[in-house]
Motif scaffolding. Structure first.
Motif, PDB file in Angstrom:
ATOM      1  N   SER A   1       0.807  -0.907  -0.100  1.00  0.00           N
ATOM      2  CA  SER A   1      -0.341   0.121  -0.073  1.00  0.00           C
ATOM      3  C   SER A   1       0.936   1.195   0.034  1.00  0.00           C
ATOM      4  O   SER A   1       2.092   1.393   0.188  1.00  0.00           O
TER       5      SER A   1
ATOM      6  N   SER B   1      -0.509   4.515   2.030  1.00  0.00           N
ATOM      7  CA  SER B   1      -0.559   4.756   2.492  1.00  0.00           C
ATOM      8  C   SER B   1       0.241   4.846   3.610  1.00  0.00           C
ATOM      9  O   SER B   1       1.150   2.811   3.860  1.00  0.00           O
ATOM     10  N   ASP B   2       0.390   5.586   4.271  1.00  0.00           N
ATOM     11  CA  ASP B   2       1.500   5.404   5.554  1.00  0.00           C
ATOM     12  C   ASP B   2       0.757   5.181   6.874  1.00  0.00           C
ATOM     13  O   ASP B   2       1.669   5.067   8.115  1.00  0.00           O
ATOM     14  N   SER B   3      -0.581   5.140   6.512  1.00  0.00           N
ATOM     15  CA  SER B   3      -1.471   4.387   7.793  1.00  0.00           C
ATOM     16  C   SER B   3      -1.981   3.092   8.094  1.00  0.00           C
ATOM     17  O   SER B   3      -2.020   2.405   8.872  1.00  0.00           O
TER      18      SER B   3
END
Length: 353
Positions: free
Chosen positions: A284, A286-288
């Motif tokens: 992914s 996304s860094d979350s």
């Protein structure tokens, strides 16, 4: 004790060996799929079980009985072929009744059994129709009913859905699985379609070059492929080349980026090249997301596939694909853009050749 046991099963045609020391034990009521490309030996194994081919070596037991001395009609095995193989001059009732008549069953019992089988496949209203008056899916269901009518101890399905269109294939494979579970019959299903094998099997045998590269549940075969062939054949996969830096610490290098693996590298030495597998859905941007590993690279392309967008990036000469869910409010990365792909190190698997 296993219901169906194949031990060191071999088959050669002249000087060409097409099945090499095939070993497998199948439990009663289990649904097993033989999965592999054309020419890998899966149908040959099926035909040896049925008695249509004589093994060059090895043993074959069903319910503790040696099958090698028995002719096909003595093995009590039901078989469904790719090409339906219905009798064109017989209606549905008579096609299903054929094996029962050969066995000498009384007419009243035959009629009752045929009625039961046609009800099972939900075609009892078409008992008087001939094959040419039916769709391909209906004909294949009749072929299945005919194979089941004689109460076989093993059911063999040789790519029974490959001649059908995609939508019919999905519905019919689910129907076959439901019928198999209802009857509790030991079943072997031959296919080259990975989605079919993954969706309906208790276990999958991935065949390659006349051998079983891996035998396991769909979950095991997809998530922990045993060989490079299995990894590349079952599902979409990234194959990444890396260099071993510190085998004791499980450290590798992909291009100029270091990664620590969860798998042991004890069998390798510093400087060795290893092949790694990574599923497109594992990463992914996304860094979350939960992750412990990241690779940075340059986007080379992005392809819209409906519900997902498959994006490719270059990392140290390796082209890595990853999937993003299609969201109208999120613009996918563009070619030339530098991105960081995040994933769990456990998703990066070392595969042997």
């Amino acid at each position: 004790m296993s219901f169906l046991t194949l031990t060191n099963l071999q088959k050669s045609f002249g000087q060409v060996q097409v099945v090499h020391n095939f070993n497998m034990s199948i439990e009663k009521g289990e649904f097993v799929s033989f999965l592999g490309p054309s020419g890998c030996g899966k149908t040959t194994v099926l035909r040896m079980i049925a008695g249509f081919e004589t093994p060059t070596g090895g043993s074959l037991f069903i319910n503790g009985k040696d099958q090698r001395p028995l002719k096909p009609n003595q093995r009590n095995i039901g078989m469904v072929f790719q090409a339906y193989a219905l009798f064109p001059n017989m209606n549905v009732h008579d096609n299903v009744a054929f094996g029962l008549k050969v066995a000498g069953m009384p007419k009243a019992d035959i009629d009752a059994r045929v009625k039961e089988m046609l009800g099972l496949i939900r075609l009892d209203h078409l008992a008087d129709r001939f094959p040419y008056q039916m769709s391909g899916g209906q004909q294949q269901r009749v072929a299945l009913a005919r194979a089941l009518a004689v109460k076989p101890q093993v059911l063999l399905l040789d790519e029974p859905l490959s001649a059908l269109d995609a939508k019919i294939r999905v519905s019919l494979r689910e129907e076959i699985r439901l019928i198999q579970q209802k009857l509790g019959i030991t079943t072997i299903f031959v296919t080259h379609d990975q989605e079919e094998a993954l969706s309906i099997s208790d276990r999958i045998v991935v065949m390659n070059g006349g051998k079983a590269d891996q035998i396991g549940t769909p979950f095991e075969v997809y998530n922990t492929p045993a060989t490079r062939f299995v990894a590349s054949f079952v599902g979409t996969l990234n194959m990444i080349e890396a260099k071993v830096v510190d085998p004791a610490a499980n450290r590798i290098q992909i291009g100029d980026q270091g990664v620590t693996l969860k798998q042991s590298l004890a069998a390798y030495k510093a400087g060795d090249t290893v092949s790694l597998a990574l599923r497109p859905e594992a990463g992914s941007l996304s860094d979350s997301v939960k992750s412990d590993t990241a690779l940075t690279g340059q986007v080379t392309s992005a392809h819209f596939l409906g519900s997902v967008i498959r994006t490719r990036m270059n990392v140290g000469g390796n082209v890595i694909s990853f999937d993003m869910f299609n969201s109208p409010g999120v613009t996918p990365p563009q070619a030339g853009e530098t991105v960081t792909l995040r994933f769990m190190a456990a998703d990066l698997l070392v595969v042997r050749d």
